[in-house]
Design a protein around this motif. Structure first.
Motif, PDB file in Angstrom:
ATOM      1  N   UNK A 199       0.474  -1.383  -0.363  1.00 18.51           N
ATOM      2  CA  UNK A 199       0.150   0.243  -0.309  1.00 18.51           C
ATOM      3  C   UNK A 199       0.937   1.232  -0.062  1.00 18.51           C
ATOM      4  N   UNK A 200       2.131   1.257   0.997  1.00 18.31           N
ATOM      5  CA  UNK A 200       3.172   1.917   1.084  1.00 18.31           C
ATOM      6  C   UNK A 200       3.505   2.486  -0.094  1.00 18.31           C
TER       7      UNK A 200
ATOM      8  N   UNK B 293      -8.872  -4.262  -2.905  1.00 16.99           N
ATOM      9  CA  UNK B 293      -8.830  -5.635  -2.002  1.00 16.99           C
ATOM     10  C   UNK B 293      -7.995  -6.143  -1.991  1.00 16.99           C
ATOM     11  N   UNK B 294      -7.725  -6.698  -0.585  1.00 18.71           N
ATOM     12  CA  UNK B 294      -6.849  -7.808  -0.401  1.00 18.71           C
ATOM     13  C   UNK B 294      -7.521  -8.885   0.563  1.00 18.71           C
TER      14      UNK B 294
ATOM     15  N   UNK C 196     -10.031 -22.593   6.530  1.00 13.70           N
ATOM     16  CA  UNK C 196     -11.070 -23.066   6.322  1.00 13.70           C
ATOM     17  C   UNK C 196     -11.903 -22.213   5.482  1.00 13.70           C
ATOM     18  N   UNK C 197     -12.622 -21.910   5.547  1.00 10.78           N
ATOM     19  CA  UNK C 197     -14.041 -21.206   4.573  1.00 10.78           C
ATOM     20  C   UNK C 197     -13.773 -19.510   5.220  1.00 10.78           C
ATOM     21  N   UNK C 198     -12.595 -19.040   6.414  1.00 10.15           N
ATOM     22  CA  UNK C 198     -12.886 -17.982   7.058  1.00 10.15           C
ATOM     23  C   UNK C 198     -11.466 -17.415   5.930  1.00 10.15           C
ATOM     24  N   UNK C 199     -11.651 -16.116   5.755  1.00  9.46           N
ATOM     25  CA  UNK C 199     -10.544 -14.730   4.843  1.00  9.46           C
ATOM     26  C   UNK C 199     -10.429 -13.774   6.389  1.00  9.46           C
ATOM     27  N   UNK C 200      -9.712 -13.141   5.923  1.00 10.79           N
ATOM     28  CA  UNK C 200      -9.595 -11.996   6.697  1.00 10.79           C
ATOM     29  C   UNK C 200      -9.786 -10.882   5.365  1.00 10.79           C
ATOM     30  N   UNK C 201     -10.754 -10.011   5.084  1.00 12.83           N
ATOM     31  CA  UNK C 201     -10.692  -9.345   3.935  1.00 12.83           C
ATOM     32  C   UNK C 201     -10.351  -7.947   4.363  1.00 12.83           C
ATOM     33  N   UNK C 202      -9.427  -6.998   3.525  1.00 16.71           N
ATOM     34  CA  UNK C 202      -8.547  -5.756   3.939  1.00 16.71           C
ATOM     35  C   UNK C 202      -9.127  -4.427   2.425  1.00 16.71           C
TER      36      UNK C 202
END
Length: 113
Positions: A37-38, A93-94, A100-106
């Motif tokens: 991002x920087x 977005x990233x 499992x089915x868990x994602x972190x959306x940035x």
């Protein structure tokens, strides 16, 4: 007079270690996206020096190739004029797979300075 023992049990140490380990793994996955991002912000600031839209996109793409930016390209930029200054804005977005089915959306967005 009896003295009561103080401290953590072995199970407590394992639990705290597991939490710290998971937080460390998550931080190790998020840190590269912050660095990227920087780099994107720096490339957008450099690209606003162009005179035309095509030139701004070309300058950004060249800077992206140098800084190894893969999340966004020149075609994804929003280029506008505010007064006599060119403003380059971006948003992307990233997703980081956690388990499992868990994602972190940035969600990242910014503009040239």
């Amino acid at each position: 007079m009896k003295h009561q023992q103080r401290g953590m049990s072995f199970i407590g140490i394992l639990f705290v270690g597991g939490v710290i380990g998971c937080a460390g793994i998550l931080a190790a996955q998020v840190l590269p996206t912050l660095i990227e991002f920087q780099a994107i912000t720096k490339a957008a600031s450099k690209a606003r020096e162009g005179n035309t839209v095509a030139e701004v996109k070309s300058i950004f793409d060249k800077a992206a190739a140098i800084d190894d930016i893969k999340s966004i390209a020149g075609k994804d930029l929003e280029i506008t004029k505010e007064g006599d200054k060119t403003v380059v804005a971006f948003a992307y977005t990233r997703e980081i797979h956690m388990a499992g089915p868990a994602y972190l959306l940035l969600k990242y967005n910014g503009r040239s300075k």
